[in-house]
Design a protein around this motif. Structure first.
Motif, short mmCIF file in Angstrom:
data_model
loop_
_atom_site.label_atom_id
_atom_site.label_comp_id
_atom_site.label_asym_id
_atom_site.label_seq_id
_atom_site.Cartn_x
_atom_site.Cartn_y
_atom_site.Cartn_z
N SER A 13 3.23 -9.45 9.78
CA SER A 13 4.22 -9.98 8.81
C SER A 13 5.11 -9.00 8.21
O SER A 13 5.90 -9.15 7.33
CB SER A 13 3.05 -10.37 7.78
OG SER A 13 2.57 -9.29 7.00
N ALA A 14 5.03 -7.81 8.54
CA ALA A 14 5.92 -6.67 8.15
C ALA A 14 7.28 -6.82 8.35
O ALA A 14 8.17 -6.35 7.63
CB ALA A 14 5.33 -5.18 8.78
N LEU A 26 -1.50 -8.96 9.04
CA LEU A 26 -0.76 -8.16 8.08
C LEU A 26 0.30 -7.49 8.83
O LEU A 26 1.44 -7.51 8.34
CB LEU A 26 -1.69 -7.19 7.34
CG LEU A 26 -0.99 -6.22 6.42
CD1 LEU A 26 -0.25 -6.93 5.35
CD2 LEU A 26 -2.12 -5.28 5.90
N ILE A 27 -0.10 -6.83 9.95
CA ILE A 27 0.92 -5.93 10.86
C ILE A 27 1.97 -6.73 11.17
O ILE A 27 3.24 -6.31 10.85
CB ILE A 27 0.39 -5.26 11.86
CG1 ILE A 27 -0.72 -4.30 11.42
CG2 ILE A 27 1.23 -4.51 12.74
CD1 ILE A 27 -0.35 -3.09 10.52
N ARG A 31 13.22 -7.10 -1.95
CA ARG A 31 13.58 -6.31 -0.80
C ARG A 31 14.68 -5.39 -1.57
O ARG A 31 15.69 -5.60 -2.11
CB ARG A 31 14.40 -7.24 0.35
CG ARG A 31 15.01 -6.51 1.54
CD ARG A 31 14.02 -5.64 2.33
NE ARG A 31 13.40 -7.01 2.76
CZ ARG A 31 12.27 -6.78 3.83
NH1 ARG A 31 11.81 -5.49 3.92
NH2 ARG A 31 11.71 -7.79 4.22
N ARG A 76 13.60 -1.41 2.36
CA ARG A 76 12.03 -1.22 1.98
C ARG A 76 11.53 -2.45 1.47
O ARG A 76 12.39 -3.20 0.71
CB ARG A 76 11.87 -0.05 1.16
CG ARG A 76 11.91 1.35 2.06
CD ARG A 76 11.38 2.60 1.42
NE ARG A 76 12.23 2.69 0.30
CZ ARG A 76 11.80 2.44 -1.17
NH1 ARG A 76 10.60 2.47 -1.41
NH2 ARG A 76 12.62 2.85 -2.01
N CYS A 82 -0.36 -3.26 1.18
CA CYS A 82 0.93 -2.91 1.14
C CYS A 82 1.18 -1.49 1.74
O CYS A 82 2.22 -1.05 2.53
CB CYS A 82 1.54 -3.01 -0.22
SG CYS A 82 1.73 -4.74 -0.92
N VAL A 125 1.39 -1.45 5.51
CA VAL A 125 2.85 -1.89 6.22
C VAL A 125 3.89 -1.20 5.62
O VAL A 125 4.92 -1.57 6.03
CB VAL A 125 2.93 -3.22 6.24
CG1 VAL A 125 1.85 -3.99 6.97
CG2 VAL A 125 2.77 -3.98 4.94
N GLY A 126 3.79 -0.23 4.72
CA GLY A 126 4.94 0.64 4.25
C GLY A 126 5.69 -0.02 3.07
O GLY A 126 6.78 0.23 2.96
N TRP A 127 4.95 -1.17 2.68
CA TRP A 127 5.63 -1.52 1.15
C TRP A 127 5.25 -0.91 -0.20
O TRP A 127 3.94 -0.45 -0.10
CB TRP A 127 5.42 -2.95 1.27
CG TRP A 127 5.68 -3.92 2.24
CD1 TRP A 127 6.66 -3.82 3.04
CD2 TRP A 127 5.17 -5.25 2.34
NE1 TRP A 127 6.97 -4.96 4.02
CE2 TRP A 127 5.92 -5.65 3.63
CE3 TRP A 127 3.91 -5.84 2.22
CZ2 TRP A 127 5.48 -6.94 4.19
CZ3 TRP A 127 3.87 -7.07 2.57
CH2 TRP A 127 4.45 -7.71 3.72
#
Length: 249
Positions: free
Chosen positions: A34-35, A31-32, A120, A125, A152, A155-157
């Motif tokens: 994929s950010a 996951l990380i 996006r 972001r 999400c 990872v900041g989404w």
């Protein structure tokens, strides 16, 4: 394996992401890691089948944001895809962008979920969207949505679980969407409309002041779609709707 922080349940934080790479083959990553993937550019991880007696209505939406078709699996997804396309804060959109994998300790099985959309935003972001009517969210689905939201967050989404949109708003935007294609951008007519609506005026009065309404209205609706003109889309769009200028498309 460790429990997902804040969920208080038997889910794990060992997230994995799968998506379609540039060569068309599946890519698996953490996951990380994929950010940094540009998920707004990837192909869907699954198709949009159509078959006899199908209960949902899949299709393709031509996006004015991307200049390409984006898939949807239901009319609810189509409406939210349309609203993403209409949103000036959205710079890119992809459907079924990735699989999220995690271990479900309750069942002892590996689970997966493919969110409906990745967008996006103009500020860079990421936004992940799932579409599901509230009355159709079963416990298993709710668990998957909760895990997706947590992933999400890590990872900041931004994550949104959306149901039926406001009816008047979506009908108004659907009408404007019929004029989203750039073929309706006629510079001379657009300039006349921006001049007319520099001061708020009724829609049909302004269209008549800018030229022959039958020729002007498609451009007017296009500028409303783009955001160069603005009106209150929370009430039914009609001939007396007050229109004014707004930001650039």
């Amino acid at each position: 394996m460790r429990a997902v922080p804040g969920l208080g349940g038997p889910l794990t934080a060992e997230f994995e992401v799968g998506y379609v790479g540039a060569e068309g083959s599946e890519v698996r990553t953490s996951l990380i890691d994929s950010a940094g993937v540009l998920f707004e550019l990837v192909k869907p991880v699954r198709g949009f089948p159509s078959y006899k007696r199908q209960r949902n209505f899949p299709g393709l939406w031509w996006s004015s944001t991307t200049g390409a078709h984006v898939g949807y699996e239901s009319w609810l997804e189509r409406d939210h895809l349309m609203l993403l396309d209409f949103d000036p804060a959205v710079a890119g959109i992809a459907s079924q962008p990735f699989w999220l994998f995690w271990d479900d300790e309750a069942s002892g099985r590996r689970r997966s979920h493919a969110p409906d959309y990745f967008a996006r935003l103009a500020d860079g972001r990421g936004l992940v969207v799932d579409c599901r009517p509230v009355d159709r969210i079963k416990p298993r689905d709710a668990a998957a949505f909760a895990v997706t939201g947590r992933a999400c967050e890590l990872v900041g989404w931004e994550y949104r679980l959306v149901g039926a949109p406001e009816l008047v708003m979506v009908r108004n935007v659907r009408w404007l969407a019929g004029y989203r294609h750039p073929r309706y951008r006629l510079p001379a007519v657009g300039a006349a409309l921006r001049e007319v609506f520099a001061e708020p005026a009724q829609l049909m009065d302004g269209a008549g002041a800018a030229g022959e309404p039958i020729a002007v209205l498609p451009v007017l609706f296009h500028l409303l779609w783009c955001g160069e003109l603005a009106c209150d889309l929370g009430v039914r769009l009609h001939e007396a709707t007050i229109v004014t200028t707004a930001g650039a498309c």
